[in-house]
Write a protein that holds these residues in place. Structure first.
Motif, PDB file in Angstrom:
ATOM      1  N   UNK A   1      -0.039  -6.248   2.009  1.00 17.03           N
ATOM      2  CA  UNK A   1      -1.302  -6.947   2.160  1.00 17.03           C
ATOM      3  C   UNK A   1      -1.391  -8.022   1.091  1.00 17.03           C
ATOM      4  N   UNK A   2      -2.195  -9.026   1.381  1.00 19.77           N
ATOM      5  CA  UNK A   2      -2.318 -10.182   0.495  1.00 19.77           C
ATOM      6  C   UNK A   2      -3.761 -10.306   0.029  1.00 19.77           C
TER       7      UNK A   2
ATOM      8  N   UNK B   1       0.836  -1.193   0.000  1.00 18.26           N
ATOM      9  CA  UNK B   1       0.000   0.000   0.000  1.00 18.26           C
ATOM     10  C   UNK B   1       0.880   1.256   0.000  1.00 18.26           C
ATOM     11  N   UNK B   2       0.241   2.392  -0.206  1.00 14.73           N
ATOM     12  CA  UNK B   2       0.977   3.661  -0.227  1.00 14.73           C
ATOM     13  C   UNK B   2       1.716   3.933   1.075  1.00 14.73           C
ATOM     14  N   UNK B   3       1.184   3.402   2.194  1.00 13.68           N
ATOM     15  CA  UNK B   3       1.850   3.617   3.480  1.00 13.68           C
ATOM     16  C   UNK B   3       2.923   2.559   3.754  1.00 13.68           C
TER      17      UNK B   3
END
Length: 105
Positions: free
Chosen positions: A52-53, A46-48
C-alpha cells in the motif's frame, strides 16, 4: 477542497535517492526546481504481504502551503504527470495536511 492548488503543475518526480515525490512545481531553472506542497510517496507492506502507498511530508515541518523548497535538478532522474488516481490521493493528502496545520494554528 484547496482553492489555490494548480493540479496542472503537480508533477511526479523520481529522485536519484530512489524517493518518489509529488509536488506543485512553481518554477524550473537549469539547476533547480522550486516546489511547494511536496509529498513523498511511501510504499509499505502489510502483514498479509499486500503493498500500500501513502504520502508523507517530503521535508519535516514543511507543511505551510506557502513554504517553498528547492530540488536540485542534478538529483532528478525522471519527471512525469501523476496518474489520475495518484493525483486524487495527493490532493486528498494535501487537504489533510493543510487541515491539520490550520487546526494547530
Amino acid at each position: 477542497m484547496i482553492s489555490d492548488i494548480d493540479l496542472y503543475e503537480v508533477k511526479h518526480l523520481k529522485l536519484s535517492t530512489g524517493e518518489e515525490v509529488l509536488a506543485e512545481i512553481i518554477e524550473e531553472t537549469e539547476y533547480d526546481l522550486v516546489v511547494k506542497r511536496a509529498l513523498r510517496l511511501q510504499t509499505d507492506i502489510a502483514n498479509d504481504r499486500t503493498r500500500y502507498h501513502s504520502f508523507r511530508p517530503f521535508m519535516t515541518y514543511q507543511d505551510d502551503p506557502e513554504s517553498y523548497s528547492l530540488i536540485k535538478t542534478l538529483h532528478v532522474v525522471a519527471i512525469t504527470y501523476p496518474a489520475p488516481a495518484m493525483l486524487k490521493q495527493y490532493q486528498a493528502s494535501v487537504n489533510e495536511v493543510e487541515r491539520v496545520r490550520a487546526e494547530m494554528a
